[in-house]
Design a protein around this motif. Structure first.
Motif, PDB file in Angstrom:
ATOM      1  N   ALA A  68       0.839  -1.209   0.000  1.00  0.00           N
ATOM      2  CA  ALA A  68       0.000   0.000   0.000  1.00  0.00           C
ATOM      3  C   ALA A  68       0.868   1.250   0.000  1.00  0.00           C
ATOM      4  CB  ALA A  68      -0.930  -0.003   1.205  1.00  0.00           C
ATOM      5  N   ASP A  69       0.243   2.396  -0.317  1.00  0.00           N
ATOM      6  CA  ASP A  69       0.939   3.676  -0.238  1.00  0.00           C
ATOM      7  C   ASP A  69       0.477   4.409   1.021  1.00  0.00           C
ATOM      8  OD1 ASP A  69      -1.599   4.615  -0.810  1.00  0.00           O
ATOM      9  OD2 ASP A  69      -1.060   5.529  -2.726  1.00  0.00           O
ATOM     10  N   TRP A  70       1.057   5.594   1.233  1.00  0.00           N
ATOM     11  CA  TRP A  70       0.731   6.329   2.446  1.00  0.00           C
ATOM     12  C   TRP A  70      -0.699   6.848   2.444  1.00  0.00           C
ATOM     13  CZ3 TRP A  70       2.247   6.464   7.187  1.00  0.00           C
ATOM     14  CH2 TRP A  70       3.545   6.100   7.516  1.00  0.00           C
ATOM     15  N   ARG A  71      -1.301   7.062   1.296  1.00  0.00           N
ATOM     16  CA  ARG A  71      -2.701   7.499   1.284  1.00  0.00           C
ATOM     17  C   ARG A  71      -3.579   6.436   1.957  1.00  0.00           C
ATOM     18  NH1 ARG A  71      -4.413  11.244  -2.021  1.00  0.00           N
ATOM     19  NH2 ARG A  71      -2.874  10.710  -3.627  1.00  0.00           N
ATOM     20  N   THR A  72      -3.336   5.185   1.596  1.00  0.00           N
ATOM     21  CA  THR A  72      -4.086   4.089   2.207  1.00  0.00           C
ATOM     22  C   THR A  72      -3.728   3.952   3.681  1.00  0.00           C
ATOM     23  OG1 THR A  72      -4.177   2.897   0.100  1.00  0.00           O
ATOM     24  CG2 THR A  72      -4.547   1.611   2.097  1.00  0.00           C
ATOM     25  N   ALA A  73      -2.439   4.056   3.996  1.00  0.00           N
ATOM     26  CA  ALA A  73      -2.010   3.922   5.390  1.00  0.00           C
ATOM     27  C   ALA A  73      -2.642   4.982   6.276  1.00  0.00           C
ATOM     28  CB  ALA A  73      -0.483   4.006   5.474  1.00  0.00           C
ATOM     29  N   ASP A 310      -1.921  14.700  -0.524  1.00  0.00           N
ATOM     30  CA  ASP A 310      -1.701  14.719  -1.980  1.00  0.00           C
ATOM     31  C   ASP A 310      -0.296  15.218  -2.302  1.00  0.00           C
ATOM     32  OD1 ASP A 310      -4.259  13.793  -2.466  1.00  0.00           O
ATOM     33  OD2 ASP A 310      -5.097  15.775  -2.901  1.00  0.00           O
ATOM     34  N   ALA A 311       0.116  16.297  -1.627  1.00  0.00           N
ATOM     35  CA  ALA A 311       1.447  16.860  -1.877  1.00  0.00           C
ATOM     36  C   ALA A 311       2.539  15.871  -1.467  1.00  0.00           C
ATOM     37  CB  ALA A 311       1.612  18.176  -1.113  1.00  0.00           C
ATOM     38  N   LEU A 312       2.343  15.197  -0.343  1.00  0.00           N
ATOM     39  CA  LEU A 312       3.340  14.224   0.106  1.00  0.00           C
ATOM     40  C   LEU A 312       3.451  13.054  -0.864  1.00  0.00           C
ATOM     41  CD1 LEU A 312       5.299  13.119   2.281  1.00  0.00           C
ATOM     42  CD2 LEU A 312       3.307  11.977   3.292  1.00  0.00           C
ATOM     43  N   ILE A 313       2.325  12.540  -1.329  1.00  0.00           N
ATOM     44  CA  ILE A 313       2.351  11.411  -2.266  1.00  0.00           C
ATOM     45  C   ILE A 313       3.123  11.796  -3.531  1.00  0.00           C
ATOM     46  CG2 ILE A 313       0.939   9.919  -3.728  1.00  0.00           C
ATOM     47  CD1 ILE A 313       0.828   9.194  -0.783  1.00  0.00           C
ATOM     48  N   ARG A 314       2.900  13.023  -4.017  1.00  0.00           N
ATOM     49  CA  ARG A 314       3.640  13.476  -5.202  1.00  0.00           C
ATOM     50  C   ARG A 314       5.133  13.572  -4.897  1.00  0.00           C
ATOM     51  NH1 ARG A 314      -0.880  17.019  -5.562  1.00  0.00           N
ATOM     52  NH2 ARG A 314       0.355  18.729  -4.661  1.00  0.00           N
ATOM     53  N   GLY A 315       5.478  14.071  -3.700  1.00  0.00           N
ATOM     54  CA  GLY A 315       6.887  14.191  -3.339  1.00  0.00           C
ATOM     55  C   GLY A 315       7.566  12.837  -3.207  1.00  0.00           C
ATOM     56  N   LEU A 316       6.883  11.882  -2.588  1.00  0.00           N
ATOM     57  CA  LEU A 316       7.455  10.542  -2.456  1.00  0.00           C
ATOM     58  C   LEU A 316       7.670   9.902  -3.822  1.00  0.00           C
ATOM     59  CD1 LEU A 316       5.356   9.211   0.570  1.00  0.00           C
ATOM     60  CD2 LEU A 316       7.797   9.793   0.593  1.00  0.00           C
ATOM     61  N   ALA A 317       6.767  10.168  -4.745  1.00  0.00           N
ATOM     62  CA  ALA A 317       6.894   9.595  -6.087  1.00  0.00           C
ATOM     63  C   ALA A 317       8.102  10.157  -6.826  1.00  0.00           C
ATOM     64  CB  ALA A 317       5.618   9.848  -6.886  1.00  0.00           C
ATOM     65  N   ARG A 318       8.509  11.381  -6.497  1.00  0.00           N
ATOM     66  CA  ARG A 318       9.677  11.984  -7.152  1.00  0.00           C
ATOM     67  C   ARG A 318      10.985  11.390  -6.650  1.00  0.00           C
ATOM     68  NH1 ARG A 318      10.001  16.051 -10.153  1.00  0.00           N
ATOM     69  NH2 ARG A 318      11.768  17.079  -9.109  1.00  0.00           N
ATOM     70  N   GLY A 319      10.960  10.792  -5.467  1.00  0.00           N
ATOM     71  CA  GLY A 319      12.152  10.133  -4.960  1.00  0.00           C
ATOM     72  C   GLY A 319      13.333  11.083  -4.851  1.00  0.00           C
TER      73      GLY A 319
END
Length: 406
Positions: A68-73, A310-319
């Protein structure tokens, strides 16, 4: 439908985890008052989390986890917190600490640790905040020795592994260190005298010459400029949003119980000296206004949290492509969300009791546990620094310092 059901994203392939969380939350809610009053260490509750697969939900599927991702968590933490705030906090701290290897360890080391955690279904506790007394990590010929005392660490009474902050004795550099609490040099205390979060299993922990292998030492936790990559800097907003989801869950849990109580109050209700409003609770204009204000507070804090997630998920995806400016903006959004959620839960857990009236004082209902759990958490996580950071960013464009909650 609850707020969490309205806002959770079930299109990411993890609807089963959210359903499982709701089922477990319903189960926890049935005896939440009795369990909270008993105040026993939550071994049974952790076993339920483990059996539901929620302890490993963030571990990639290829390493044996839920993928899962953090949105789900966050949705899961919020759902559990609505039923039992202490267990929601315990789960949230576990998820952040168990994910921290991705922020601070090398990729191969992080993959190994996550695989071992999923295989053993570890429950993680501890804490890597800087404000606790410093633990010391002394290099030896074949690793390190860990010594020192922490006055408070999350989940120590039930944890299979502890992640703590320790400074090298030779250089002073702060590092994240993974510890097996089964070692005889680790002595954990409890925190049974708190008025809230009685089932969160937090307490003190003492380390006396505990051997640590090099494989169990992560990277630096230094807040010095340039010490951490922007991606590692996302650890702070990730943790702040765990705090926000806990607060929102507790607020929504009390609102749901208060609404149910107000709807089903005895039809023979009559005004009393303790409650002199003109109508019965479901029609009383003062009660309706109070619930309207509290619902607005919950919705507003929830919307701000959703934006930050939403902003965090985008940031995590950028690695590792994330830059300092992007990390700072995410940190500010998360800080603002934590402030809003903290204020909302304090207002809601106080004023909802007023809307219920004198019967809210009855211990059999357990309405007070929401206020006590929320207030215990917000005392440990005051938001004054977050407001200063948001203001400094807004006025001067200053990047928030790297700080982690306890």
């Amino acid at each position: 439908m609850t707020y969490i059901e309205e806002t959770a994203d079930e299109g990411a392939g993890h609807a089963h985890l959210l359903r499982t969380a709701r089922e477990l939350a319903d189960d926890l809610a049935t005896d939440a008052v009795l369990r909270e009053q008993a105040g026993k260490a939550p071994f049974d509750e952790v076993a339920r989390l483990r059996e539901a697969g929620l302890l490993s939900l963030l571990v990639p599927a290829e390493h044996g986890g839920g993928g899962a991702d953090w949105r789900t968590a966050y949705a899961v933490v919020r759902t559990i917190s609505a039923a039992d705030g202490a267990i929601g906090q315990l789960l949230g701290c576990h998820l952040f600490l168990s994910y921290s290897a991705r922020f601070f360890a090398a990729p191969a080391q992080a993959a190994r640790i996550e695989g071992e955690s999923a295989a053993g279904q570890w429950c993680w506790g501890g804490g890597i905040a800087a404000h606790e007394p410093r633990l010391t990590l002394t290099p030896t010929a074949d690793g390190y020795l860990l010594d020192g005392h922490r006055s408070y660490a999350a989940g120590v009474a039930v944890a299979d592994r502890l992640l703590v902050r320790a400074a090298r004795s030779d250089t002073g550099e702060p590092l994240a260190v993974l510890v097996d609490p089964a070692h005889p040099g680790v002595v954990c205390g409890n925190e049974g005298d708190t008025f809230g979060q009685r089932l969160a299993a937090g307490g003190s922990v003492e380390f006396d010459s505990v051997p640590i292998t090099a494989d169990d030492v992560f990277g630096s936790l230094s807040s010095d400029e340039g010490a951490l990559s922007p991606f590692a800097g996302l650890a702070a907003p990730t943790a702040r949003l765990v705090s926000a989801q806990f607060c929102l869950g507790v607020a929504e849990g009390l609102l749901a119980e208060a609404r149910e109580y107000s709807r089903t109050v005895d039809s023979s209700w009559q005004p009393t000296p303790q409650r002199s409003w003109p109508g019965s609770p479901p029609q009383d204009p003062y009660v309706l206004t109070a619930y309207g204000e509290l619902a607005v507070a919950a919705h507003a804090a929830s919307a701000l949290s959703d934006q930050a997630v939403d902003a965090l998920i985008r940031g995590l995806a950028r690695g590792e492509d994330l830059n300092d400016d992007e990390c700072a903006e995410i940190a500010v959004r998360a800080g603002a969300a934590e402030v809003a959620a903290s204020r909302a839960v304090q207002e809601i857990t106080t004023r909802a009791l007023d809307a219920i009236g004198a019967r809210a004082a009855s211990s059999r209902h357990g309405f007070d546990r929401f206020w006590r759990n929320a207030r215990t958490h917000t005392l440990r996580e005051p938001v004054g620094d977050r407001l200063r950071e948001v203001g400094d960013y807004f006025l001067n464009g200053a990047h928030p310092p790297f700080t982690l909650p306890s």
